[in-house]
Design a protein around this motif. Structure first.
Motif, PDB file in Angstrom:
ATOM      1  N   ILE A 290       0.704  -1.378   0.021  1.00 31.27           N
ATOM      2  CA  ILE A 290       0.053   0.093  -0.064  1.00 31.27           C
ATOM      3  C   ILE A 290       0.906   1.315   0.106  1.00 31.27           C
ATOM      4  O   ILE A 290       2.026   1.285   0.520  1.00 31.27           O
ATOM      5  N   SER A 291       0.269   2.396  -0.470  1.00 29.89           N
ATOM      6  CA  SER A 291       1.113   3.676  -0.346  1.00 29.89           C
ATOM      7  C   SER A 291       0.349   4.519   0.717  1.00 29.89           C
ATOM      8  O   SER A 291      -0.795   4.509   0.824  1.00 29.89           O
ATOM      9  N   LEU A 292       1.269   5.080   1.628  1.00 31.07           N
ATOM     10  CA  LEU A 292       0.670   5.889   2.577  1.00 31.07           C
ATOM     11  C   LEU A 292       1.002   7.309   2.216  1.00 31.07           C
ATOM     12  O   LEU A 292       0.968   8.123   3.017  1.00 31.07           O
ATOM     13  N   GLY A 293       1.071   7.691   0.955  1.00 31.58           N
ATOM     14  CA  GLY A 293       1.168   8.975   0.221  1.00 31.58           C
ATOM     15  C   GLY A 293       2.668   9.222   0.653  1.00 31.58           C
ATOM     16  O   GLY A 293       3.605   8.804   0.790  1.00 31.58           O
ATOM     17  N   PRO A 294       3.052  10.824   0.138  1.00 31.29           N
ATOM     18  CA  PRO A 294       4.427  11.183   0.015  1.00 31.29           C
ATOM     19  C   PRO A 294       4.930  11.244   1.503  1.00 31.29           C
ATOM     20  O   PRO A 294       3.981  11.659   2.482  1.00 31.29           O
ATOM     21  N   LYS A 295       6.243  11.289   1.355  1.00 32.41           N
ATOM     22  CA  LYS A 295       6.829  11.327   2.681  1.00 32.41           C
ATOM     23  C   LYS A 295       6.535  12.784   3.400  1.00 32.41           C
ATOM     24  O   LYS A 295       6.796  13.758   2.542  1.00 32.41           O
ATOM     25  N   GLY A 296       6.657  12.984   4.511  1.00 28.65           N
ATOM     26  CA  GLY A 296       6.121  14.295   4.831  1.00 28.65           C
ATOM     27  C   GLY A 296       4.768  15.009   4.591  1.00 28.65           C
ATOM     28  O   GLY A 296       4.516  16.204   5.010  1.00 28.65           O
ATOM     29  N   SER A 297       3.836  13.928   4.451  1.00 26.44           N
ATOM     30  CA  SER A 297       2.503  14.640   3.889  1.00 26.44           C
ATOM     31  C   SER A 297       1.465  14.267   5.144  1.00 26.44           C
ATOM     32  O   SER A 297       1.763  13.531   5.908  1.00 26.44           O
ATOM     33  N   GLY A 298       0.362  15.007   5.131  1.00 28.96           N
ATOM     34  CA  GLY A 298      -0.851  14.603   5.860  1.00 28.96           C
ATOM     35  C   GLY A 298      -1.265  13.059   5.955  1.00 28.96           C
ATOM     36  O   GLY A 298      -1.759  12.628   6.898  1.00 28.96           O
ATOM     37  N   THR A 299      -1.483  12.817   4.668  1.00 26.70           N
ATOM     38  CA  THR A 299      -1.741  11.264   4.417  1.00 26.70           C
ATOM     39  C   THR A 299      -0.677  10.412   5.075  1.00 26.70           C
ATOM     40  O   THR A 299      -1.313   9.419   5.839  1.00 26.70           O
ATOM     41  N   GLU A 300       0.336  10.588   4.951  1.00 28.27           N
ATOM     42  CA  GLU A 300       1.339   9.731   5.589  1.00 28.27           C
ATOM     43  C   GLU A 300       1.236   9.699   7.200  1.00 28.27           C
ATOM     44  O   GLU A 300       1.096   8.699   7.846  1.00 28.27           O
ATOM     45  N   PHE A 301       1.024  10.943   7.839  1.00 32.90           N
ATOM     46  CA  PHE A 301       0.868  11.166   9.060  1.00 32.90           C
ATOM     47  C   PHE A 301      -0.567  10.459   9.737  1.00 32.90           C
ATOM     48  O   PHE A 301      -0.415   9.680  10.582  1.00 32.90           O
ATOM     49  N   THR A 302      -1.648  10.556   8.852  1.00 32.43           N
ATOM     50  CA  THR A 302      -2.848   9.981   9.517  1.00 32.43           C
ATOM     51  C   THR A 302      -2.923   8.478   9.116  1.00 32.43           C
ATOM     52  O   THR A 302      -3.604   7.738   9.946  1.00 32.43           O
ATOM     53  N   ALA A 303      -2.576   8.241   7.872  1.00 27.56           N
ATOM     54  CA  ALA A 303      -2.542   6.721   7.456  1.00 27.56           C
ATOM     55  C   ALA A 303      -1.769   5.772   8.615  1.00 27.56           C
ATOM     56  O   ALA A 303      -2.152   4.744   9.097  1.00 27.56           O
ATOM     57  N   THR A 304      -0.555   6.157   9.152  1.00 28.61           N
ATOM     58  CA  THR A 304       0.442   5.513   9.935  1.00 28.61           C
ATOM     59  C   THR A 304      -0.340   5.515  11.111  1.00 28.61           C
ATOM     60  O   THR A 304      -0.177   4.540  11.776  1.00 28.61           O
ATOM     61  N   ARG A 305      -0.858   6.763  11.494  1.00 29.29           N
ATOM     62  CA  ARG A 305      -1.862   6.741  12.796  1.00 29.29           C
ATOM     63  C   ARG A 305      -2.922   5.750  12.790  1.00 29.29           C
ATOM     64  O   ARG A 305      -3.192   4.990  13.983  1.00 29.29           O
ATOM     65  N   MET A 306      -3.641   5.484  11.672  1.00 34.52           N
ATOM     66  CA  MET A 306      -4.522   4.556  11.682  1.00 34.52           C
ATOM     67  C   MET A 306      -3.924   3.010  11.661  1.00 34.52           C
ATOM     68  O   MET A 306      -4.684   2.330  12.468  1.00 34.52           O
ATOM     69  N   LEU A 307      -2.932   2.816  11.040  1.00 29.01           N
ATOM     70  CA  LEU A 307      -2.474   1.452  11.128  1.00 29.01           C
ATOM     71  C   LEU A 307      -2.133   1.023  12.565  1.00 29.01           C
ATOM     72  O   LEU A 307      -2.254   0.027  12.929  1.00 29.01           O
ATOM     73  N   ASN A 308      -1.390   2.025  13.355  1.00 25.42           N
ATOM     74  CA  ASN A 308      -1.103   1.744  14.441  1.00 25.42           C
ATOM     75  C   ASN A 308      -2.317   1.578  15.496  1.00 25.42           C
ATOM     76  O   ASN A 308      -2.202   0.990  16.357  1.00 25.42           O
ATOM     77  N   HIS A 309      -3.085   2.410  15.319  1.00 24.35           N
ATOM     78  CA  HIS A 309      -4.260   2.466  16.243  1.00 24.35           C
ATOM     79  C   HIS A 309      -5.040   0.992  16.042  1.00 24.35           C
ATOM     80  O   HIS A 309      -5.418   0.641  17.020  1.00 24.35           O
ATOM     81  N   PHE A 310      -5.235   0.462  14.977  1.00 22.84           N
ATOM     82  CA  PHE A 310      -5.957  -0.807  14.563  1.00 22.84           C
ATOM     83  C   PHE A 310      -4.933  -2.108  14.639  1.00 22.84           C
ATOM     84  O   PHE A 310      -5.361  -3.078  14.320  1.00 22.84           O
ATOM     85  N   GLY A 311      -3.750  -1.633  15.117  1.00 22.73           N
ATOM     86  CA  GLY A 311      -2.779  -2.848  15.425  1.00 22.73           C
ATOM     87  C   GLY A 311      -2.296  -3.492  13.801  1.00 22.73           C
ATOM     88  O   GLY A 311      -2.375  -4.746  13.915  1.00 22.73           O
ATOM     89  N   MET A 312      -2.419  -2.835  12.911  1.00 21.37           N
ATOM     90  CA  MET A 312      -2.019  -3.628  11.559  1.00 21.37           C
ATOM     91  C   MET A 312      -0.509  -3.211  11.176  1.00 21.37           C
ATOM     92  O   MET A 312      -0.152  -2.070  11.188  1.00 21.37           O
ATOM     93  N   SER A 313      -0.222  -4.003  10.155  1.00 14.04           N
ATOM     94  CA  SER A 313       0.936  -3.635   9.578  1.00 14.04           C
ATOM     95  C   SER A 313       0.789  -4.044   8.126  1.00 14.04           C
ATOM     96  O   SER A 313      -0.019  -5.066   7.880  1.00 14.04           O
ATOM     97  N   ALA A 314       1.678  -3.472   7.151  1.00 12.39           N
ATOM     98  CA  ALA A 314       1.403  -3.846   5.716  1.00 12.39           C
ATOM     99  C   ALA A 314       2.835  -3.480   5.053  1.00 12.39           C
ATOM    100  O   ALA A 314       3.882  -2.881   5.659  1.00 12.39           O
ATOM    101  N   LEU A 315       3.030  -3.825   3.839  1.00 13.37           N
ATOM    102  CA  LEU A 315       4.175  -3.241   2.944  1.00 13.37           C
ATOM    103  C   LEU A 315       3.914  -1.875   2.624  1.00 13.37           C
ATOM    104  O   LEU A 315       3.605  -1.839   1.368  1.00 13.37           O
ATOM    105  N   ASP A 316       4.115  -0.885   3.346  1.00 18.44           N
ATOM    106  CA  ASP A 316       3.663   0.483   3.092  1.00 18.44           C
ATOM    107  C   ASP A 316       4.900   1.138   2.415  1.00 18.44           C
ATOM    108  O   ASP A 316       6.256   0.978   2.638  1.00 18.44           O
ATOM    109  N   GLU A 317       4.737   1.868   1.505  1.00 19.40           N
ATOM    110  CA  GLU A 317       5.735   2.675   0.773  1.00 19.40           C
ATOM    111  C   GLU A 317       5.220   4.054   0.647  1.00 19.40           C
ATOM    112  O   GLU A 317       4.007   4.436   1.012  1.00 19.40           O
ATOM    113  N   ARG A 318       6.100   4.985   0.593  1.00 11.25           N
ATOM    114  CA  ARG A 318       5.905   6.611   0.424  1.00 11.25           C
ATOM    115  C   ARG A 318       5.882   6.932  -1.060  1.00 11.25           C
ATOM    116  O   ARG A 318       6.999   7.004  -1.544  1.00 11.25           O
TER     117      ARG A 318
END
Length: 291
Positions: free
Chosen positions: A121-149
């Motif tokens: 999955i893509s979590l958006g550009p490095k330094g983006s709001g998408t990266e911030f929020t998507a990372t927060r979501m994965l952590n909150h719901f206890g999930m891991s993925a093969l994430d890229e920026r």
């Protein structure tokens, strides 16, 4: 160096001492921040004719906040959620909302947020709001993925070609990155996750629905929204920020460029900037306007 620019403050025309250069931090390719920021820079250049207004492409919110705090940008766009204890940062106003959009190929078996576990999955550009929020979501719901920026435009291309299973994009609607795929993707609903997320992190997140036909034949999509702010460095003069504020809220049709969500920019909601205090120049302009 300071350039003298002629701006309208309230109803009175007077000279405004503006810097020779203003840098406006925008966003990545394929995102609404980039388009809205570019249009705003053009409008400001006309209102501040002695100033070179530079729209700076960036990864978006998190990078923009760093640029603003360091003084390398004087104006910046940011979603509300990554802003914490905003030293040196003041709000020009609330603009429009970004929506979390999770796009997968139309033939994908992915149906729910939990199905993203272990996927590419893509979590958006490095330094983006998408990266911030998507990372927060994965952590909150206890999930891991093969994430890229990566930027949203690149992510959409890779979803279409099958080298990514999904892309997450926290941006305005419609976003070019999804529109350009023209029916080759669909959006997954996250209604329960949106409610839980908003309950846990109170303030920036609002359960919301992307209307049907936002993306041609795609149905409505249950997700959450985050307000976006235009920010200014606290050192920028009140006179300049008053001109910026007036431009944003009186040149709206030109700045939004036809984006339905960005068209919601208005004076009534402009002062709803959460924990970020209004810049003195913005507060002055809002006080001068009859709402």
């Amino acid at each position: 160096m300071v350039g003298a620019a002629l701006g309208l403050a309230g109803c009175t025309q007077r000279k405004v001492e503006a810097p020779a250069e203003l840098v406006l931090a925008t966003g990545p390719d394929g995102a609404v921040f980039r388009e809205v920021g570019g249009a705003l820079a053009e409008a400001l250049a006309e209102q501040l004719p002695g100033t070179k207004v530079i729209p700076l492409p960036t990864g978006a919110s998190v990078e923009n906040l760093a640029l603003l705090a360091s003084g390398r940008a004087q104006l910046a766009l940011s979603s509300l959620d990554p802003i914490d204890a905003p030293e040196k940062v003041r709000a020009v106003g609330r603009l429009y909302d970004s929506f979390m959009q999770i796009a997968v190929p139309s033939v994908s078996p992915i149906e729910h947020f939990r199905d993203l576990a272990g996927k590419r999955i893509s979590l958006g550009p490095k330094g983006s709001g998408t990266e911030f929020t998507a990372t927060r979501m994965l952590n909150h719901f206890g999930m891991s993925a093969l994430d890229e920026r990566m930027g949203h435009a690149e992510a959409s291309r890779r979803v279409a070609e099958g080298s990514l299973d999904a892309m997450l994009a926290l941006t305005g609607i419609p976003t070019p990155a999804i529109t350009d795929l023209r029916g080759n993707v669909r959006l997954i609903d996250i209604p329960q996750e949106a409610i839980q997320f908003a309950d846990t992190f109170r303030g920036p997140y609002i359960p919301a629905t992307i209307p049907a036909k936002t993306y041609e034949a795609l149905p409505s999509n249950k997700t959450f929204a985050v307000p976006n702010l235009l920010l200014a460095h606290e050192s920028l003069s009140a006179d300049v920020v008053e001109v910026v504020t007036r431009t944003v809220f009186t040149e709206t049709a030109r700045i939004v460029g036809g984006h339905p969500e960005a068209a919601r920019i208005n004076v009534r909601t402009g002062i709803a900037t959460g924990l970020v205090p209004l810049h003195d120049g913005a507060a002055r302009w809002f006080r001068s306007v009859k709402r």
